[in-house]
Design a protein around this motif. Sequence first.
Motif: not given
Length: 140
Positions: A106-108, A113-114, A127-140
């Motif tokens: 997450r920034e700041d 936000l992530a 872009t969402v699909d690429l991030l999810v495939a890399a293991g990203a999850h929403p920060s909130r």
Amino acid sequence: MTRRRRKKLSRRLVVAALVGDLAGVRAALRAGAPAETADTAGSTPLYLASVSGSADIVRVLLAAGAFPDTESGIGSEGTPLCGAAAWGHTEAVRALLDSGADPNLREDHGTGLAPLDWASRGPYPETVDLLVAAGAHPSR
């Protein structure tokens, strides 16, 4: 290298990244500009290239030693991955992830936000699909 020369080369690198000048970025790096640098506002060349979607410049900077997770700016920018994700620059996101960028950073200084949060705010399903495939999850 003198401090003055290093500062001048850093400035050239930042400007070249800002305007999307790949040849200028390469020339500044060849001349000795540090890939991990920032201007007086704290903006890093990697962040500037990422937010503008200049994936070729992102790759060159990463190969030259820029750290993929360095936060840019003094309270008003963020991480290169957040910047690229916010604008749906999928190729820049891919280059950053391939170089080890943390998809959940997450920034700041960890309070903002992530990358997935940013990508989800726009019409950027690839872009969402690429991030999810890399293991990203929403920060909130």
